[in-house]
Design a protein around this motif. Structure first.
Motif, PDB file in Angstrom:
ATOM      1  N   LYS A 133      35.559  37.458  54.961  1.00  0.00           N
ATOM      2  CA  LYS A 133      36.938  37.951  54.957  1.00  0.00           C
ATOM      3  C   LYS A 133      37.933  36.799  54.849  1.00  0.00           C
ATOM      4  N   LYS A 134      37.686  35.720  55.574  1.00  0.00           N
ATOM      5  CA  LYS A 134      38.580  34.560  55.498  1.00  0.00           C
ATOM      6  C   LYS A 134      38.547  33.914  54.120  1.00  0.00           C
ATOM      7  N   LEU A 135      37.365  33.913  53.495  1.00  0.00           N
ATOM      8  CA  LEU A 135      37.264  33.366  52.139  1.00  0.00           C
ATOM      9  C   LEU A 135      38.108  34.184  51.164  1.00  0.00           C
ATOM     10  N   LEU A 136      38.087  35.502  51.322  1.00  0.00           N
ATOM     11  CA  LEU A 136      38.892  36.365  50.452  1.00  0.00           C
ATOM     12  C   LEU A 136      40.385  36.191  50.721  1.00  0.00           C
ATOM     13  N   GLU A 137      40.741  35.934  51.960  1.00  0.00           N
ATOM     14  CA  GLU A 137      42.154  35.726  52.275  1.00  0.00           C
ATOM     15  C   GLU A 137      42.662  34.436  51.645  1.00  0.00           C
ATOM     16  N   ARG A 138      41.818  33.427  51.614  1.00  0.00           N
ATOM     17  CA  ARG A 138      42.245  32.145  51.042  1.00  0.00           C
ATOM     18  C   ARG A 138      42.119  32.131  49.526  1.00  0.00           C
ATOM     19  N   GLN A 139      41.154  32.870  49.004  1.00  0.00           N
ATOM     20  CA  GLN A 139      40.952  32.942  47.554  1.00  0.00           C
ATOM     21  C   GLN A 139      40.774  34.411  47.175  1.00  0.00           C
ATOM     22  N   PRO A 140      41.863  35.156  47.021  1.00  0.00           N
ATOM     23  CA  PRO A 140      41.767  36.602  46.757  1.00  0.00           C
ATOM     24  C   PRO A 140      41.017  36.897  45.456  1.00  0.00           C
ATOM     25  N   ARG A 141      40.227  37.965  45.522  1.00  0.00           N
ATOM     26  CA  ARG A 141      39.495  38.416  44.343  1.00  0.00           C
ATOM     27  C   ARG A 141      39.661  39.933  44.218  1.00  0.00           C
ATOM     28  N   ALA A 142      39.644  40.423  42.994  1.00  0.00           N
ATOM     29  CA  ALA A 142      39.708  41.866  42.768  1.00  0.00           C
ATOM     30  C   ALA A 142      38.444  42.518  43.305  1.00  0.00           C
ATOM     31  N   PRO A 143      38.479  43.803  43.635  1.00  0.00           N
ATOM     32  CA  PRO A 143      37.304  44.462  44.221  1.00  0.00           C
ATOM     33  C   PRO A 143      36.031  44.319  43.389  1.00  0.00           C
ATOM     34  N   ASN A 144      36.175  44.250  42.051  1.00  0.00           N
ATOM     35  CA  ASN A 144      34.994  44.172  41.188  1.00  0.00           C
ATOM     36  C   ASN A 144      34.753  42.777  40.638  1.00  0.00           C
ATOM     37  N   GLU A 145      35.433  41.772  41.193  1.00  0.00           N
ATOM     38  CA  GLU A 145      35.226  40.382  40.759  1.00  0.00           C
ATOM     39  C   GLU A 145      34.273  39.683  41.716  1.00  0.00           C
ATOM     40  N   ARG A 146      33.542  38.730  41.196  1.00  0.00           N
ATOM     41  CA  ARG A 146      32.599  37.989  42.023  1.00  0.00           C
ATOM     42  C   ARG A 146      33.342  37.125  43.037  1.00  0.00           C
ATOM     43  N   MET A 147      32.778  37.053  44.233  1.00  0.00           N
ATOM     44  CA  MET A 147      33.436  36.332  45.321  1.00  0.00           C
ATOM     45  C   MET A 147      33.283  34.826  45.215  1.00  0.00           C
ATOM     46  N   PHE A 148      32.099  34.376  44.885  1.00  0.00           N
ATOM     47  CA  PHE A 148      31.801  32.950  44.940  1.00  0.00           C
ATOM     48  C   PHE A 148      32.053  32.328  43.563  1.00  0.00           C
TER      49      PHE A 148
END
Length: 334
Positions: free
Chosen positions: A205-220
């Motif tokens: 969750k913190k990674l997404l907060e710092r580097q937002p991604r769309a729901p269908n985009e890869r996180m890493f």
């Protein structure tokens, strides 16, 4: 009238019509088969002294396949597992050819009869909890890159995911509400649900907060926003393992890869007494025999089992067969 070479059309039909449309093979399978045929066709063209475009189906005899497999294993330095994967890709094509060109069935049968090579089964290399902790302590979490690496390695250990399963992870596949879980898509397009520790869910969750991604985009992703590759993860992990070896010296003797975290997850679940059928579902194994392999790998589990067995009592008298002097004398004469 010269008959057109049917091989290019068969190859096109194999990849587009049969492999993709009929079998709905994953992109990873298609790419693996593609790489095999690239190498095989170049090998045959070099031996035949002709261009790849001039190769015919008759040039792809069983002897050429055998020569290519030997070349792939010994000259290219591939493993027996890689050699067998190459054979599977070639066999698959000729199984398809047998249905399209009955005149080539004898050639297809000869290639299908090339045996799979047996390889020694070694114990999986897994990490002890202290070694996992040492590696996870290495990324600099004050930076975005370090936060990403720490979250990725923690996720690998928590979920036991294969590296590509982890790299394909999208935010929409994660449930952050308690109890946290993640939906993974594994081999053969098989979907499974894995629980997440609260700590792992917080990291993601913190990674997404710092580097937002769309729901269908890869996180890493890398610094350019492009998805990370498995080779990039292996490169980063090697640096972290080298640094962690100062804390956990046993890491110096281990070949640590992203898959080592999957092995560690399985072995540690076995140590915790989790039923192997649950572990099979957790890791997405098709066969329970694969999961049972981890039950044999854990030395600590074996040691605990040994402690439950009483040491056989010893008596002062020698065994009965040692009391027969004439028998011992006769054996000495042999």
């Amino acid at each position: 009238m010269i008959r057109a070479n049917p091989f290019p059309e068969l190859m096109r039909a194999f990849f587009y019509e049969w492999l993709v449309e009929q079998r709905n093979a994953s992109i990873h399978t298609v790419r693996s088969y593609r790489d095999t045929w690239r190498l095989f066709l170049r090998f045959v063209a070099q031996r035949a002294g002709k261009k790849v475009a001039m190769i015919t189906l008759a040039d792809l005899a069983a002897s050429e396949v055998t020569g290519f497999l030997k070349h792939a294993e010994h000259e290219r330095g591939g493993t027996i597992g890689t050699r067998n994967c190459r054979l599977a890709a070639i066999r698959s094509f000729f199984n398809f050819v047998a249905t399209r060109d009955p005149a080539s069935i004898a050639q297809c049968v000869d290639i299908h009869n090339i045996p799979v090579k047996r390889a020694p089964v070694s114990e999986p290399c897994y990490l002890d909890p202290a070694e996992v902790a040492a590696i996870l302590a290495q990324p600099d979490r004050s930076t975005l890159e370090g936060m990403r690496d720490h979250a990725l390695l923690s996720f690998l250990y928590n979920s036991g995911a294969r590296i590509q399963e982890a790299l394909d992870l999208c935010p929409e596949a994660i449930r952050f509400d308690t109890p946290g879980c993640v939906r993974l898509l594994g081999k053969g397009r098989k979907e499974r649900i894995c629980p997440l520790w609260p700590e792992t869910a917080v990291l993601l969750k913190k990674l997404l907060e710092r580097q937002p991604r769309a729901p269908n985009e890869r996180m890493f992703v890398n610094r350019y926003g492009e998805p990370l590759s498995a080779s990039g993860v292996r490169f980063k992990l090697a640096a972290y393992v080298t640094a962690a070896a100062a804390i956990a010296p046993t890491l110096r003797t281990k070949h640590v890869t992203p898959h080592s975290f999957r092995h560690a997850t399985a072995v540690h679940l076995v140590s915790a007494g989790v039923d192997v059928t649950v572990i099979r579902s957790w890791l997405g194994h098709v066969s329970l025999d694969t999961t049972n392999h981890y039950a044999r790998a854990n030395l600590e589990t074996k040691r605990k089992a040994l402690e439950q067995v009483d040491v056989p009592a010893t008596t002062g008298r020698p065994p009965s067969w040692k009391q027969d002097v004439s028998l011992l004398a006769w054996l000495d004469t042999l």
